[in-house]
Design an enzyme around this catalytic site. Structure first.
Site, mmCIF file in Angstrom:
data_model
loop_
_atom_site.group_PDB
_atom_site.id
_atom_site.type_symbol
_atom_site.label_atom_id
_atom_site.label_comp_id
_atom_site.label_asym_id
_atom_site.label_seq_id
_atom_site.Cartn_x
_atom_site.Cartn_y
_atom_site.Cartn_z
ATOM 1 C CG HIS A 291 -0.418 0.048 2.533
ATOM 2 N ND1 HIS A 291 -0.177 1.232 3.182
ATOM 3 C CD2 HIS A 291 -0.046 -0.927 3.380
ATOM 4 C CE1 HIS A 291 0.313 0.973 4.389
ATOM 5 N NE2 HIS A 291 0.414 -0.327 4.533
ATOM 6 C CG ASP B 62 -2.881 4.084 2.201
ATOM 7 O OD1 ASP B 62 -2.311 3.010 1.897
ATOM 8 O OD2 ASP B 62 -3.830 4.135 3.014
ATOM 9 C CG ASP C 223 2.507 0.731 7.826
ATOM 10 O OD1 ASP C 223 2.144 0.121 6.821
ATOM 11 O OD2 ASP C 223 1.743 1.002 8.776
ATOM 12 C CD GLU D 170 -3.292 -1.450 5.272
ATOM 13 O OE1 GLU D 170 -3.428 -2.411 6.018
ATOM 14 O OE2 GLU D 170 -2.829 -0.355 5.664
ATOM 15 C CD GLU D 171 -1.785 2.574 7.214
ATOM 16 O OE1 GLU D 171 -2.542 2.164 8.098
ATOM 17 O OE2 GLU D 171 -0.577 2.273 7.168
ATOM 18 C CG ASP E 102 1.517 -3.586 5.150
ATOM 19 O OD1 ASP E 102 2.215 -2.720 5.704
ATOM 20 O OD2 ASP E 102 0.284 -3.498 5.040
ATOM 21 C CG HIS F 173 -0.169 3.070 12.292
ATOM 22 N ND1 HIS F 173 -1.459 2.616 12.388
ATOM 23 C CD2 HIS F 173 0.287 2.615 11.105
ATOM 24 C CE1 HIS F 173 -1.758 1.894 11.318
ATOM 25 N NE2 HIS F 173 -0.691 1.883 10.524
HETATM 26 N N1 BES Z 1 1.106 -2.570 8.242
HETATM 27 C C1 BES Z 1 -0.116 -2.538 8.984
HETATM 28 C C2 BES Z 1 -0.610 -3.922 9.373
HETATM 29 C C3 BES Z 1 0.126 -4.522 10.560
HETATM 30 C C4 BES Z 1 0.116 -3.848 11.762
HETATM 31 C C5 BES Z 1 0.757 -5.720 10.436
HETATM 32 C C6 BES Z 1 0.761 -4.392 12.847
HETATM 33 C C7 BES Z 1 1.398 -6.248 11.519
HETATM 34 C C8 BES Z 1 1.404 -5.583 12.729
HETATM 35 C C9 BES Z 1 -1.179 -1.874 8.140
HETATM 36 O O1 BES Z 1 -0.704 -0.815 7.379
HETATM 37 C C10 BES Z 1 -2.223 -1.297 9.081
HETATM 38 O O2 BES Z 1 -1.925 -0.521 9.921
HETATM 39 N N2 BES Z 1 -3.476 -1.703 8.922
HETATM 40 C C11 BES Z 1 -4.571 -1.153 9.648
HETATM 41 C C12 BES Z 1 -5.814 -1.627 8.938
HETATM 42 C C13 BES Z 1 -7.096 -0.968 9.372
HETATM 43 C C14 BES Z 1 -7.084 0.515 9.117
HETATM 44 C C15 BES Z 1 -8.255 -1.590 8.647
HETATM 45 C C16 BES Z 1 -4.554 -1.633 11.099
HETATM 46 O O3 BES Z 1 -4.136 -2.760 11.406
HETATM 47 O O4 BES Z 1 -4.946 -0.824 11.963
HETATM 48 ZN ZN ZN Z 2 0.953 -1.123 6.394
#
Ligand code: BES
Ligand code: ZN
Length: 486
Positions: free
Chosen positions: A99, A101, A134, A168-169, A197, A447
């Site tokens: 992703h 974004d 990320d 994605e975010e 990711d 994040h």
């Molecule tokens: N890269 C993360 C997913 C992730 C987080 C994998 C922690 C392993 C450990 C991804 O970019 C993300 O933050 N996804 C969001 C999705 C949500 C907004 C639907 C999340 O997990 O909060």
């Molecule tokens: Zn991510």
């Protein structure tokens, strides 16, 4: 190791400055998907990737996903960028997802450097910037692998397809439908999927990941008075929306992390002795969490409890209250309308629709106990299901072998607490094995403020992605994907 594989590894090692410059260009585009005022930057990032993929020899197309409502405005969704290189039917075809974004970031949030500028701190050898880990670092990792092959005049060991999204975010709006519609078109020849990711479990040892939690996000709106009120004049006189909201939010989860909504924890898959042994054996210590949080605040001090909390149990987090007074100073206001935000991370065998139903029933019952004259409305977002796959597959064998070659250690097999909503769609719609192969570490601060990617993770991570593509040729086992999670 094959000769070509070694050449690619050496190219990446020798061209570090160029690869850092590429990531710097990507980080400089503030492609924040959750804020309508940044939408043009998200399009710019998509266009940048389309151009790079094309320069690197891919056939590229940009796919419009329609409109969305954001911050009260109708805005165009960022496009999905689909790339394709190689059509040799005797080769395997790997689909790469990433992703482009990122999460929002402001220097004033507590960043030591400008968030949308990639800063190489020479002392720690870390690359700081929003998206560094990320997920721009990993996306650039794939582009770097293409660049190495182009520069060296080598053919790729597999056919590659790219699916890069810009939402994605913000819940991957529109992507699920797109993937389903294109399963027999753009993605018809895919043999396996690889997603980079996620992160290592700690800071020293790499891992390969076969599960993610899902997510159900909720907004709880309470409104009453037509406008904000003076608490000196109306305090004790009217039902206050904020008092109602805080009362309901505090009924959702205990300070010990126990979900208090009836009907949620009952859905969780039971824990077997064999599964418990897996957590006991994982290389991990509580200090890995302490390093990532910069505190000593784990609910339990027991390793297996902490790992299970992250990998196999649901959790409920309270995120914020829109409309509340959040500025410095002591304003004596009664906010007239507040929206509480919370989410539940979902694990096998939780059913998103049952979770939403249970939350709805619970908040209605809690609200009725308050005997308030305000009004309450629960707004659930489209939930994402958990994903877990059987790692007995050539895709995983290749990831294990490549990680051993690059890092000299057998990686841990982990499940992750975060969510990548499209993962399960790839598994279900394409009926192909999906692998998560991380580049960054647990303390990268995705994040968060001062997000970073260690230079060694960027370089070795790029080498890992390249090596994995070659190691896909070494294995053939194609075990049935029976959703085994242990
Ligand atoms: N890269 C993360 C997913 C992730 C987080 C994998 C922690 C392993 C450990 C991804 O970019 C993300 O933050 N996804 C969001 C999705 C949500 C907004 C639907 C999340 O997990 O909060
Ligand atoms: Zn991510």
């Amino acid at each position: 190791m094959s000769e070509n594989q070694a050449k690619v590894i050496a190219y990446i090692e020798e061209n570090q400055a160029k690869l850092i410059a590429g990531l710097a260009e990507a980080v400089e585009i503030p492609s924040v998907s959750g804020d309508a005022s940044f939408r043009a930057e998200v399009y710019k990032m998509g266009a940048w990737l389309k151009n790079r993929l094309s320069e690197l020899g891919c056939e590229v197309s940009s796919h419009d996903l329609g409109m969305q409502e954001l911050d009260g405005q109708e805005v165009q969704l960022p496009p999905v960028i689909v790339g394709s290189i190689g059509k040799d039917t005797s080769k395997k075809t790997v689909l790469v997802y990433g992703h482009y974004d990122v999460q929002p970031a402001l220097k004033s949030d507590g960043w030591k450097t400008e968030p949308f500028e990639l800063v190489h701190d020479k002392e720690s050898d870390r690359l700081y910037g929003r998206g560094s880990t990320d997920d721009k670092g990993p996306i650039l990792g794939w582009l770097n692998v293409l660049e190495a092959h182009q520069a060296l005049g080598l053919e790729l060991p597999v056919n590659l397809r790219f699916c890069l999204e810009g939402m994605e975010e913000s819940g991957s709006v529109g992507l699920e439908e797109f993937v389903v519609q294109n399963k027999d078109k753009l993605f018809h020849d895919v043999d396996a999927v690889c997603i980079s990711d996620n992160y290592w479990l700690g800071t020293n040892k790499p891992c390969v990941t076969h599960g993610l939690r899902g997510i159900a996000y909720f907004k709880l709106l309470i409104s009453g008075p037509a406008h904000d009120l003076h608490s000196g004049v109306f305090g004790g006189v009217v039902h206050e929306p904020m008092t109602d909201l805080v009362s309901i939010m505090s009924s959702l989860v205990s300070p010990q992390g126990k979900i208090l909504v009836p009907g949620i924890e009952e859905q969780v898959a039971p824990l077997s002795d064999d599964e418990l042994k897996v957590y006991d054996a994982m290389e991990f210590s509580i200090s890995d969490i302490d390093n990532s949080t910069g505190s000593k605040s784990t609910i339990s001090d027991k390793k297996s409890d902490v790992l299970m909390a992250r990998m196999r149990n649901p959790s409920l987090s309270l995120h914020g209250i829109e409309g509340a007074f959040g500025e410095p100073g002591s304003k004596t206001v009664i906010p007239h309308k507040v929206t509480g935000k919370f989410s539940i991370r979902l694990v096998p065998n939780m059913e998103p629709s049952k979770v939403v139903e249970a939350v709805q029933k619970h908040v209605e019952s809690e609200f009725s106990k308050l005997k308030s004259k305000n009004t309450m409305k629960l707004i659930p977002d489209h939930p994402g299901k958990p994903w877990c796959t059987d790692p007995k597959h050539w895709n995983y064998e290749a990831a294990f072998a490549a990680t051993e070659k690059i890092y000299g250690v057998r990686p841990d097999l982990t499940r992750e607490g975060g969510s990548i909503p499209i993962t399960l769609t790839f598994a279900d719609a394409l009926q192909k094995n999906v692998l998560l192969l991380p580049m960054g570490r647990s303390d990268d601060g995705a994040h968060s403020t001062n997000e970073k990617l260690d230079l060694s993770n960027y370089i070795k991570g790029t080498q890992l992605l390249g090596t994995y593509l070659y190691d896909c040729l070494l294995y053939t086992s194609d075990a049935a994907d029976d959703m085994q999670c242990v």
